[in-house]
Scaffold this motif. Structure first.
Motif, PDB file in Angstrom:
ATOM      1  N   SER A   7     -30.674   5.941 -40.641  1.00 30.48           N
ATOM      2  CA  SER A   7     -29.371   5.591 -40.280  1.00 30.48           C
ATOM      3  C   SER A   7     -29.252   4.616 -38.933  1.00 30.48           C
ATOM      4  O   SER A   7     -30.157   4.462 -38.541  1.00 30.48           O
ATOM      5  CB  SER A   7     -28.769   7.121 -39.876  1.00 30.48           C
ATOM      6  OG  SER A   7     -29.159   7.828 -38.881  1.00 30.48           O
ATOM      7  N   GLY A   8     -27.755   4.233 -38.907  1.00 34.03           N
ATOM      8  CA  GLY A   8     -27.576   3.539 -37.507  1.00 34.03           C
ATOM      9  C   GLY A   8     -27.416   1.952 -37.805  1.00 34.03           C
ATOM     10  O   GLY A   8     -27.263   1.339 -36.812  1.00 34.03           O
ATOM     11  N   GLY A   9     -27.490   1.474 -39.291  1.00 35.11           N
ATOM     12  CA  GLY A   9     -27.284   0.280 -39.469  1.00 35.11           C
ATOM     13  C   GLY A   9     -25.768  -0.214 -39.458  1.00 35.11           C
ATOM     14  O   GLY A   9     -25.027   0.796 -39.234  1.00 35.11           O
ATOM     15  N   GLY A  10     -25.581  -1.442 -39.344  1.00 36.01           N
ATOM     16  CA  GLY A  10     -24.131  -1.904 -39.433  1.00 36.01           C
ATOM     17  C   GLY A  10     -24.094  -3.508 -39.037  1.00 36.01           C
ATOM     18  O   GLY A  10     -24.849  -3.885 -39.080  1.00 36.01           O
ATOM     19  N   LEU A  11     -22.626  -3.659 -38.922  1.00 29.10           N
ATOM     20  CA  LEU A  11     -22.256  -5.037 -38.747  1.00 29.10           C
ATOM     21  C   LEU A  11     -22.229  -5.367 -37.234  1.00 29.10           C
ATOM     22  O   LEU A  11     -21.059  -4.749 -36.618  1.00 29.10           O
ATOM     23  CB  LEU A  11     -21.197  -5.410 -39.456  1.00 29.10           C
ATOM     24  CG  LEU A  11     -20.492  -6.946 -39.412  1.00 29.10           C
ATOM     25  CD1 LEU A  11     -21.387  -8.056 -39.637  1.00 29.10           C
ATOM     26  CD2 LEU A  11     -19.255  -7.061 -40.163  1.00 29.10           C
ATOM     27  N   VAL A  12     -22.822  -6.289 -36.366  1.00 30.23           N
ATOM     28  CA  VAL A  12     -22.553  -6.462 -35.277  1.00 30.23           C
ATOM     29  C   VAL A  12     -22.764  -8.102 -34.968  1.00 30.23           C
ATOM     30  O   VAL A  12     -23.043  -8.829 -35.765  1.00 30.23           O
ATOM     31  CB  VAL A  12     -23.900  -5.871 -34.477  1.00 30.23           C
ATOM     32  CG1 VAL A  12     -23.587  -4.244 -34.261  1.00 30.23           C
ATOM     33  CG2 VAL A  12     -25.289  -6.344 -34.773  1.00 30.23           C
TER      34      VAL A  12
END
Length: 122
Positions: A7-12
């Motif tokens: 978990s913890g992924g995303g768009l940055v």
């Protein structure tokens, strides 16, 4: 069997930070060598970082001091702190565990999570 959930992924944006987490099942988590790997579009899966049962870590050269792997055996978890992210860090990041210390296929890892996507825009 061992189950791993990332978990913890995303768009940055480039330059930002993310912390990935991996929660593991298993009664002997503290005895596993743990690792993080990534796979970018059209490329092979590559090693990012690993940590031994005693907390000794190793990193791919491209990390250049930006990433830190850690583990909390009491929580059956391993983490990847990623700072100063670059667009080339964009990939699906996988958590993996080496239970038996044998084999060379897939870096000797025996269990793999399904991955979490990290996208870094410029």
């Amino acid at each position: 069997q061992v189950q791993l959930v990332e978990s913890g992924g995303g768009l940055v944006q480039a330059g930002a930070s993310l912390r990935l987490s991996c929660a593991a099942s298993g009664r002997t988590f503290s005895s596993y060598r743990m690792g993080w790997f990534r796979q970018a579009p059209g490329k092979e899966r590559e090693f990012v970082a690993a940590i031994s049962r005693s907390g000794v870590s190793a990193y791919a050269s491209f990390v250049k001091g930006r990433f830190t792997i850690s583990r909390d055996n009491a929580k059956n978890s391993v983490y990847l702190q990623m700072n100063s992210l670059k667009p080339e860090d964009t990939a699906v990041y996988y958590c993996a565990a080496d239970e038996d210390g044998l084999g060379s296929r897939d870096y000797g890892m025996d269990y793999w999570g399904k991955g979490t996507l990290v996208t870094v825009s410029s």
